[in-house]
Design an enzyme around this catalytic site. Structure first.
Site, short mmCIF file in Angstrom:
data_model
loop_
_atom_site.label_atom_id
_atom_site.label_comp_id
_atom_site.label_asym_id
_atom_site.label_seq_id
_atom_site.Cartn_x
_atom_site.Cartn_y
_atom_site.Cartn_z
N ASP A 1 -47.23 2.95 -2.42
CA ASP A 1 -47.57 1.81 -1.57
C ASP A 1 -46.45 0.79 -1.72
O ASP A 1 -46.26 0.23 -2.81
CB ASP A 1 -48.91 1.19 -1.97
CG ASP A 1 -50.08 2.13 -1.72
OD1 ASP A 1 -50.15 2.69 -0.61
OD2 ASP A 1 -50.91 2.30 -2.62
N CYS B 1 -51.11 4.78 -5.19
CA CYS B 1 -52.54 4.95 -4.96
C CYS B 1 -53.16 5.62 -6.19
O CYS B 1 -52.64 6.63 -6.67
CB CYS B 1 -52.76 5.81 -3.72
SG CYS B 1 -54.49 6.28 -3.47
#
Length: 270
Positions: free
Chosen positions: A185, A178
């Site tokens: 992620d 992120c």
């Protein structure tokens, strides 16, 4: 970058709050990767919302899932935490029907991103069967490879111009970060192409080079598309990422220069 709620202490409204939606202009990323004017792809960002709930006219809670499709040619995207806050704000608001909720979400998100957005709501009694599925083609994860690059490097990519193929390749080793919080992620990635045969080890090394790359899901996929188009010269190319759910939402960008529609597959981490 636009001022974002992500990574900050936030109140979680439980009454309808469309003003929580936060737009990020796609142009910010596309300028960085040399995209301007006519895009080399079409596509869609598929959001799956698993925690949608509201009240009916009698105050009885209704629960549902929602599939949200935002076109890739929209001027903006929705920042993910603001989407979570927005959808959560339906919890203590009353609506006459699921269709009323759908219409409101379509309108609000369309106003946010600057394009028509489609929403499908599946309530408990009418939910489609969403069994686990697999990405098509062969897995890159069986490829023997040494990975040493941890920053995005398109120079890793190579293809054999003397061998023209059509194939689907996938991996479950996708990881990016992120850009605001630095949280990882994780996801799966599908590459479908026709053209010079892409060296599989080079493709896997390239995908792994995103492991410390900080960017939004949509931006990662568009950077991959541009790099593969530039370095490997495929005649046809599709890239579809399926990211792991976070906060009741998963985001699945699809970009292609030959496929019109994206299947909303539910993978093992979703």
């Amino acid at each position: 970058m636009t001022e974002l709620p992500l990574g900050k202490a936030t109140n979680y409204p439980d009454q309808y709050a469309p003003d929580t939606l936060c737009r990020i202009d796609r142009s910010e990323n596309r300028e960085r990767i040399g995209l301007g004017g006519t895009l080399p792809f079409s596509g869609v960002d598929i959001w799956n919302a698993w925690d949608l709930t509201w009240l009916d006219d009698d105050g009885k809670p209704q629960t549902a899932t929602a599939e949200i499709r935002i076109p890739a040619d929209s001027p903006g995207i929705v920042e993910s935490k603001s989407m979570k806050l927005y959808l959560g704000s339906f919890a203590m608001s009353g609506y006459a029907s699921p269709d009323a909720v759908r219409d409101l979400i379509e309108s609000d998100l369309g106003n946010c991103v600057g394009a028509a957005v489609s929403v499908q709501i599946d309530s408990l009694g009418s939910s489609r069967a969403r069994g686990l599925q697999r990405l098509p083609g062969e897995s890159l994860d069986r490829t023997s490879v040494v990975c040493r690059e941890w920053e995005v490097n398109p120079d890793l990519l190579c293809a054999d111009a003397d061998e023209i193929v059509s194939e689907d390749l996938h991996t479950d080793a996708l990881r990016s970060l992120c850009p605001v919080t630095g949280q990882p992620d994780l996801g799966s990635l599908l590459v479908c192409y026709e053209g010079p045969k892409i060296d599989r080890a080079s493709l896997l090394r390239y995908i792994v080079s995103y492991r410390r790359h900080q960017d939004f899901h949509e931006n990662c996929v568009e950077r991959m598309f541009v790099d593969l188009l530039d370095r490997c010269s495929p005649n046809k190319l599709t890239i579809h990422a399926r990211y792991q759910r976070r906060g009741g939402l998963d985001i699945n960008p699809f970009r292609s220069n030959f496929e019109a529609a994206a299947r909303n597959l539910r993978l093992w981490r979703q």
